[in-house]
Write a protein that holds these residues in place. Structure first.
Motif, PDB file in Angstrom:
ATOM      1  N   ILE A 159       0.848  -1.179   0.000  1.00  0.00           N
ATOM      2  CA  ILE A 159       0.000   0.000   0.000  1.00  0.00           C
ATOM      3  C   ILE A 159       0.896   1.246   0.000  1.00  0.00           C
ATOM      4  O   ILE A 159       1.759   1.398   0.865  1.00  0.00           O
ATOM      5  N   THR A 160       0.671   2.130  -0.934  1.00  0.00           N
ATOM      6  CA  THR A 160       1.565   3.258  -1.190  1.00  0.00           C
ATOM      7  C   THR A 160       1.224   4.472  -0.334  1.00  0.00           C
ATOM      8  O   THR A 160       0.060   4.843  -0.195  1.00  0.00           O
ATOM      9  N   ALA A 161       2.265   5.080   0.226  1.00  0.00           N
ATOM     10  CA  ALA A 161       2.211   6.390   0.900  1.00  0.00           C
ATOM     11  C   ALA A 161       1.299   6.392   2.120  1.00  0.00           C
ATOM     12  O   ALA A 161       0.676   7.410   2.429  1.00  0.00           O
ATOM     13  N   VAL A 162       1.255   5.293   2.852  1.00  0.00           N
ATOM     14  CA  VAL A 162       0.420   5.236   4.052  1.00  0.00           C
ATOM     15  C   VAL A 162       0.900   6.227   5.122  1.00  0.00           C
ATOM     16  O   VAL A 162       0.080   6.933   5.726  1.00  0.00           O
ATOM     17  N   PRO A 163       2.204   6.330   5.409  1.00  0.00           N
ATOM     18  CA  PRO A 163       2.625   7.269   6.463  1.00  0.00           C
ATOM     19  C   PRO A 163       2.249   8.720   6.178  1.00  0.00           C
ATOM     20  O   PRO A 163       2.059   9.508   7.109  1.00  0.00           O
ATOM     21  N   GLN A 164       2.151   9.088   4.915  1.00  0.00           N
ATOM     22  CA  GLN A 164       1.830  10.465   4.550  1.00  0.00           C
ATOM     23  C   GLN A 164       0.327  10.700   4.404  1.00  0.00           C
ATOM     24  O   GLN A 164      -0.130  11.845   4.369  1.00  0.00           O
ATOM     25  N   ALA A 165      -0.443   9.632   4.275  1.00  0.00           N
ATOM     26  CA  ALA A 165      -1.868   9.764   3.994  1.00  0.00           C
ATOM     27  C   ALA A 165      -2.648  10.201   5.227  1.00  0.00           C
ATOM     28  O   ALA A 165      -2.331   9.819   6.356  1.00  0.00           O
ATOM     29  N   THR A 166      -3.669  10.992   4.991  1.00  0.00           N
ATOM     30  CA  THR A 166      -4.625  11.325   6.048  1.00  0.00           C
ATOM     31  C   THR A 166      -5.839  10.406   5.985  1.00  0.00           C
ATOM     32  O   THR A 166      -6.457  10.120   7.008  1.00  0.00           O
ATOM     33  N   LYS A 167      -6.182   9.957   4.777  1.00  0.00           N
ATOM     34  CA  LYS A 167      -7.312   9.055   4.573  1.00  0.00           C
ATOM     35  C   LYS A 167      -6.863   7.842   3.770  1.00  0.00           C
ATOM     36  O   LYS A 167      -5.976   7.943   2.926  1.00  0.00           O
ATOM     37  N   ILE A 168      -7.507   6.711   4.038  1.00  0.00           N
ATOM     38  CA  ILE A 168      -7.191   5.494   3.303  1.00  0.00           C
ATOM     39  C   ILE A 168      -8.487   4.839   2.833  1.00  0.00           C
ATOM     40  O   ILE A 168      -9.430   4.678   3.617  1.00  0.00           O
ATOM     41  N   LEU A 169      -8.556   4.537   1.556  1.00  0.00           N
ATOM     42  CA  LEU A 169      -9.710   3.860   0.957  1.00  0.00           C
ATOM     43  C   LEU A 169      -9.528   2.359   1.158  1.00  0.00           C
ATOM     44  O   LEU A 169      -8.624   1.760   0.576  1.00  0.00           O
ATOM     45  N   VAL A 170     -10.356   1.763   1.979  1.00  0.00           N
ATOM     46  CA  VAL A 170     -10.227   0.349   2.337  1.00  0.00           C
ATOM     47  C   VAL A 170     -11.282  -0.463   1.596  1.00  0.00           C
ATOM     48  O   VAL A 170     -12.474  -0.130   1.630  1.00  0.00           O
ATOM     49  N   VAL A 171     -10.815  -1.509   0.919  1.00  0.00           N
ATOM     50  CA  VAL A 171     -11.712  -2.425   0.217  1.00  0.00           C
ATOM     51  C   VAL A 171     -11.847  -3.677   1.075  1.00  0.00           C
ATOM     52  O   VAL A 171     -10.851  -4.322   1.406  1.00  0.00           O
ATOM     53  N   ALA A 172     -13.064  -4.001   1.450  1.00  0.00           N
ATOM     54  CA  ALA A 172     -13.278  -5.128   2.362  1.00  0.00           C
ATOM     55  C   ALA A 172     -14.554  -5.872   1.988  1.00  0.00           C
ATOM     56  O   ALA A 172     -15.470  -5.309   1.377  1.00  0.00           O
ATOM     57  N   ARG A 173     -14.592  -7.125   2.376  1.00  0.00           N
ATOM     58  CA  ARG A 173     -15.834  -7.886   2.246  1.00  0.00           C
ATOM     59  C   ARG A 173     -16.775  -7.487   3.377  1.00  0.00           C
ATOM     60  O   ARG A 173     -16.365  -7.316   4.515  1.00  0.00           O
ATOM     61  N   THR A 174     -18.039  -7.358   3.036  1.00  0.00           N
ATOM     62  CA  THR A 174     -19.070  -7.080   4.040  1.00  0.00           C
ATOM     63  C   THR A 174     -20.098  -8.205   4.090  1.00  0.00           C
ATOM     64  O   THR A 174     -21.036  -8.146   4.882  1.00  0.00           O
ATOM     65  N   LYS A 175     -19.935  -9.187   3.246  1.00  0.00           N
ATOM     66  CA  LYS A 175     -20.717 -10.422   3.318  1.00  0.00           C
ATOM     67  C   LYS A 175     -19.773 -11.596   3.120  1.00  0.00           C
ATOM     68  O   LYS A 175     -18.826 -11.514   2.321  1.00  0.00           O
ATOM     69  N   LYS A 176     -20.014 -12.676   3.831  1.00  0.00           N
ATOM     70  CA  LYS A 176     -19.207 -13.877   3.686  1.00  0.00           C
ATOM     71  C   LYS A 176     -19.548 -14.588   2.376  1.00  0.00           C
ATOM     72  O   LYS A 176     -20.666 -14.458   1.868  1.00  0.00           O
ATOM     73  N   LEU A 177     -18.586 -15.339   1.854  1.00  0.00           N
ATOM     74  CA  LEU A 177     -18.779 -15.991   0.557  1.00  0.00           C
ATOM     75  C   LEU A 177     -19.994 -16.904   0.551  1.00  0.00           C
ATOM     76  O   LEU A 177     -20.706 -17.019  -0.454  1.00  0.00           O
ATOM     77  N   GLU A 178     -20.255 -17.566   1.689  1.00  0.00           N
ATOM     78  CA  GLU A 178     -21.399 -18.480   1.733  1.00  0.00           C
ATOM     79  C   GLU A 178     -22.740 -17.747   1.737  1.00  0.00           C
ATOM     80  O   GLU A 178     -23.798 -18.374   1.578  1.00  0.00           O
ATOM     81  N   GLU A 179     -22.691 -16.413   1.892  1.00  0.00           N
ATOM     82  CA  GLU A 179     -23.924 -15.632   1.929  1.00  0.00           C
ATOM     83  C   GLU A 179     -24.281 -15.021   0.582  1.00  0.00           C
ATOM     84  O   GLU A 179     -25.335 -14.392   0.452  1.00  0.00           O
ATOM     85  N   ILE A 180     -23.435 -15.192  -0.418  1.00  0.00           N
ATOM     86  CA  ILE A 180     -23.655 -14.534  -1.705  1.00  0.00           C
ATOM     87  C   ILE A 180     -23.656 -15.548  -2.831  1.00  0.00           C
ATOM     88  O   ILE A 180     -23.128 -16.655  -2.709  1.00  0.00           O
ATOM     89  N   SER A 181     -24.264 -15.171  -3.953  1.00  0.00           N
ATOM     90  CA  SER A 181     -24.320 -16.067  -5.116  1.00  0.00           C
ATOM     91  C   SER A 181     -23.170 -15.816  -6.082  1.00  0.00           C
ATOM     92  O   SER A 181     -22.776 -16.706  -6.830  1.00  0.00           O
ATOM     93  N   ARG A 182     -22.634 -14.584  -6.070  1.00  0.00           N
ATOM     94  CA  ARG A 182     -21.502 -14.233  -6.941  1.00  0.00           C
ATOM     95  C   ARG A 182     -20.385 -13.638  -6.097  1.00  0.00           C
ATOM     96  O   ARG A 182     -20.650 -12.851  -5.180  1.00  0.00           O
ATOM     97  N   LYS A 183     -19.149 -13.985  -6.441  1.00  0.00           N
ATOM     98  CA  LYS A 183     -18.012 -13.491  -5.669  1.00  0.00           C
ATOM     99  C   LYS A 183     -17.869 -11.978  -5.742  1.00  0.00           C
ATOM    100  O   LYS A 183     -17.261 -11.361  -4.858  1.00  0.00           O
ATOM    101  N   THR A 184     -18.407 -11.372  -6.794  1.00  0.00           N
ATOM    102  CA  THR A 184     -18.311  -9.920  -6.930  1.00  0.00           C
ATOM    103  C   THR A 184     -19.275  -9.188  -6.001  1.00  0.00           C
ATOM    104  O   THR A 184     -19.175  -7.972  -5.845  1.00  0.00           O
ATOM    105  N   ASP A 185     -20.206  -9.930  -5.388  1.00  0.00           N
ATOM    106  CA  ASP A 185     -21.120  -9.314  -4.431  1.00  0.00           C
ATOM    107  C   ASP A 185     -20.459  -9.255  -3.052  1.00  0.00           C
ATOM    108  O   ASP A 185     -19.477  -9.941  -2.781  1.00  0.00           O
ATOM    109  N   GLY A 186     -21.043  -8.448  -2.178  1.00  0.00           N
ATOM    110  CA  GLY A 186     -20.584  -8.425  -0.789  1.00  0.00           C
ATOM    111  C   GLY A 186     -19.250  -7.745  -0.564  1.00  0.00           C
ATOM    112  O   GLY A 186     -18.545  -8.046   0.396  1.00  0.00           O
ATOM    113  N   ILE A 187     -18.886  -6.795  -1.440  1.00  0.00           N
ATOM    114  CA  ILE A 187     -17.653  -6.015  -1.299  1.00  0.00           C
ATOM    115  C   ILE A 187     -18.040  -4.545  -1.151  1.00  0.00           C
ATOM    116  O   ILE A 187     -18.911  -4.047  -1.873  1.00  0.00           O
TER     117      ILE A 187
END
Length: 390
Positions: A159-187
């Motif tokens: 991850i680039t320039a973390v020490p200098q950053a004030t904000k960080i855009l975090v990509v995370a799963r918000t649904k577990k794989l067993e809860e969704i029909s497509r892997k592209t869901d739940g992010i």
């Protein structure tokens, strides 16, 4: 197709070139040696209005497009910074500007975009993971619901320039794989403070791009507030693609500039250096041909990149063009920097002559932010209609 630049685009590129030349090759060599962040040039870039090129005018930007941003980055980076400087545009005008302008709430735009334009806010994006790499859909970082917000746990890497950053855009799963029909869901995408309980980071020692640190980032029950969600809950993957494809455009602009700068340094040397029969080495085809080939490649990459940027500005699909441009530019910069070193001979290996830094830095961008192999996969599947191979 019109290849003429408007007066506004010409003025913008000239402004960028002047800023870049004010901080020339020696500035970047010094920063590289000290592994120092390029704060001074970034502030100058912001003061010149270049950080806010694609930010809407109501938030202090110029209200222009990715085409103008690509032109400005080329002019800036060709003056000395090379591909490393373009990473700062990935972090701020893309991870910050594109994300917030396109998917952020009105409150988020009012709060953050003016500070981004002024250089008061710095951004990073936490996407890549140690066990997932390019396979984004295999990410394990998870944001579990916690009252009206979330708690993030997981690890990111490179991850680039973390020490200098004030904000960080975090990509995370918000649904577990067993809860969704497509892997592209739940992010989902979250824009949070870097200085937050449970968020820590550790620098990675690396061979190049020394002026911008790369870090491993750790999330241990990091609290996320409701207003820090960017875009659609559980539907962030499609929105992420827009961020990643504009990142490709910015990357390509920096690589085109790197190739242009390396070729210029090699040509200048080849005109002056004389050996054997006292003829300049630039008169030999063994010197000319590789540099000419690199010039051809960089021009093709530039054209494809401007096509991708134009399509983006017109609201049309541009993913294939952005990926193709990045592929071409990686090869062009790789060839140009390598042959520049070969042209300078032993002096090409000396830090005094700058090309070794360009070579070290540019090598990263054949594997990041997307590898050549994954670009070929994309083109084979989406442009040729072949079966998915991975």
């Amino acid at each position: 197709m019109n290849f003429d630049r408007s007066d506004e685009q010409t003025m913008l590129a000239d402004t960028a070139r002047r800023v870049g030349e004010k901080f020339g090759l020696d500035y970047w060599r010094d920063l590289d040696a000290r592994k120092a962040f390029p704060s001074a040039i970034w502030q100058e870039i912001c003061e010149a209005g270049l950080c806010g090129i694609a930010v809407p005018e109501e938030y202090g930007g110029a209200g222009l497009g990715m085409t103008e941003m690509a032109m400005a980055i080329e002019a800036l980076c060709a003056a000395g910074g090379g591909s490393t400087l373009s990473q700062m545009f990935m972090c701020n005008p893309v991870f910050g500007g594109v994300t917030i302008s396109t998917f952020g709430t009105q409150a988020m735009k009012r709060e953050l975009l003016p500070d981004l334009v002024a250089g008061k806010a710095m951004f990073a994006m936490a996407l890549t993971e140690p066990d997932a790499g390019t396979n984004t859909l295999a990410m394990k970082t998870f944001a579990r619901a916690d009252g009206d917000g979330w708690r993030i746990n997981g690890q990111k890497i490179w991850i680039t320039a973390v020490p200098q950053a004030t904000k960080i855009l975090v990509v995370a799963r918000t649904k577990k794989l067993e809860e969704i029909s497509r892997k592209t869901d739940g992010i989902s995408l979250f824009l949070i403070d870097v200085a937050r309980d449970g968020l820590s980071h550790q620098a990675i020692d690396k061979v190049g791009t020394s002026t911008l640190p790369s870090s491993s980032v750790f999330f241990e029950d990091v609290r996320v507030e409701p207003h820090e969600l960017v875009g659609t809950l559980d539907g962030g993957f499609r929105e992420l693609l827009d961020v990643l494809n504009t990142e490709r455009i910015v990357t390509t602009a920096g690589l085109v500039a790197t190739a242009q700068l390396a070729i210029r340094l090699a040509v200048d040397y080849a005109r002056e250096r004389k050996v054997f029969n006292n003829a300049p080495i630039g008169s030999y085809q063994s010197i000319q041909f590789p540099l000419a080939e690199a010039q051809i490649q960089l021009e093709c990459a530039r054209l494809m990149n401007h096509k991708a940027a134009t399509l983006y500005d017109q609201g049309k699909p541009y993913g294939s063009e952005a990926n193709m441009a990045k592929y071409l530019a990686g090869h062009a910069a790789g060839l140009a920097t390598d042959r520049a070193i070969q042209t300078l001979g032993g002096m090409g290996y000396a830090k005094e002559y700058h090309v070794e830094r360009l070579w070290r830095d540019a090598r990263l961008f054949r594997v990041a932010p997307v590898s050549e192999e994954m670009i070929l996969n994309y083109v084979a599947q989406h442009d040729l209609g072949l079966p998915r191979s991975y």
